[in-house]
Motif scaffolding. Structure first.
Motif, PDB file in Angstrom:
ATOM      1  N   GLY A 197       0.816  -1.201   0.000  1.00  0.00           N
ATOM      2  CA  GLY A 197       0.000   0.000   0.000  1.00  0.00           C
ATOM      3  C   GLY A 197       0.851   1.252   0.000  1.00  0.00           C
ATOM      4  O   GLY A 197       2.084   1.193   0.127  1.00  0.00           O
ATOM      5  N   ASP A 207      -8.143  -7.131   6.308  1.00  0.00           N
ATOM      6  CA  ASP A 207      -8.232  -5.679   6.474  1.00  0.00           C
ATOM      7  C   ASP A 207      -7.060  -5.299   7.373  1.00  0.00           C
ATOM      8  O   ASP A 207      -7.143  -5.435   8.598  1.00  0.00           O
ATOM      9  N   GLY A 238      -4.603  -5.614  12.159  1.00  0.00           N
ATOM     10  CA  GLY A 238      -5.831  -5.733  11.396  1.00  0.00           C
ATOM     11  C   GLY A 238      -6.549  -7.026  11.688  1.00  0.00           C
ATOM     12  O   GLY A 238      -6.390  -7.618  12.758  1.00  0.00           O
ATOM     13  N   PRO A 278      -2.765   1.925   4.781  1.00  0.00           N
ATOM     14  CA  PRO A 278      -3.681   0.798   4.580  1.00  0.00           C
ATOM     15  C   PRO A 278      -3.092  -0.138   3.524  1.00  0.00           C
ATOM     16  O   PRO A 278      -2.474   0.311   2.557  1.00  0.00           O
ATOM     17  N   SER A 324      -3.407  -2.789   8.113  1.00  0.00           N
ATOM     18  CA  SER A 324      -2.638  -1.563   7.887  1.00  0.00           C
ATOM     19  C   SER A 324      -1.316  -1.681   8.631  1.00  0.00           C
ATOM     20  O   SER A 324      -1.122  -2.573   9.450  1.00  0.00           O
ATOM     21  N   ASP A 331       1.645   0.863  10.620  1.00  0.00           N
ATOM     22  CA  ASP A 331       2.124   2.160  11.107  1.00  0.00           C
ATOM     23  C   ASP A 331       3.642   2.116  11.031  1.00  0.00           C
ATOM     24  O   ASP A 331       4.286   1.288  11.703  1.00  0.00           O
ATOM     25  N   THR A 376       0.387   5.972   8.808  1.00  0.00           N
ATOM     26  CA  THR A 376      -0.441   4.769   8.759  1.00  0.00           C
ATOM     27  C   THR A 376      -0.762   4.483   7.302  1.00  0.00           C
ATOM     28  O   THR A 376      -1.301   5.341   6.591  1.00  0.00           O
TER      29      THR A 376
END
Length: 179
Positions: A39, A147, A112, A158, A149, A151, A156
């Motif tokens: 991402g 789902d 997640g 996704p 993500s 950090d 952050t």
């Protein structure tokens, strides 16, 4: 299943029963999960791979590129570490700059959830590894939705997971003595 696979599996049973003295058979049960995700947010691009296997422990890797072109990475494995637990995904991976004397840059914290996204699919595979060992794998993989993500570096991000599945496999590694 191909005919060759059936014959090799039959050979595994014969070898396991002591049919070939020079051969060795190792059988493992491997259960676990795999996620490969990526991402981008705020100029930070991230790739995360998480793998948990009951026979080989947990592995995690993170690759990060900033908008300025700075690169960071980190990982661990195999370790006794629970990445997947009851629908939750969690990992803390130390990252450092990838230049020659890369300094630690904190941790990438992956979090997640995951859930089953379909029926179990059969797996039947026979391969020969470069050392001359035949590897027979029989079991199932189950697709997952994730789902997730991460950090990292104060951002952050996704993640979208192109690879997300659970597995339940029986694996035979057959050494014929000819390798």
């Amino acid at each position: 299943m191909r005919v060759g696979s059936v014959l090799l599996v039959a050979g595994v049973v014969a070898v396991a029963g002591g049919g070939v003295a020079s051969a060795g058979v190792v059988r493992d049960v491997e259960r676990g999960y795999a996620l490969a995700c990526g991402g981008e947010a705020g100029g930070v691009s991230v790739v995360v791979d998480l793998y948990q296997n009951s026979a080989f422990g947990a592995h995690a890797s993170v690759s990060v590129t900033t908008a300025d072109g700075d690169e960071y990475g980190g990982g661990f494995g195999p370790e006794e570490y629970t990445l997947f637990d009851g629908g939750a995904v969690a990992a803390e991976v130390p990252v450092r700059g990838l230049e020659e004397d890369g300094e630690p840059a904190g941790a990438a914290v992956v979090s997640g959830s995951y859930a089953t996204a379909g029926a179990a699919e059969p797996v039947r595979e026979v391969i020969e590894d470069p050392a001359g060992t035949h590897v027979v794998t029989i079991g199932t993989t189950t697709p997952l939705t994730a789902d997730v993500s991460v950090d990292v570096l104060g951002t952050t991000v996704p993640l979208a997971c192109d690879t997300a599945f659970a597995f339940d496999l029986r694996v035979w590694r057959i050494t014929t003595g000819n390798g």
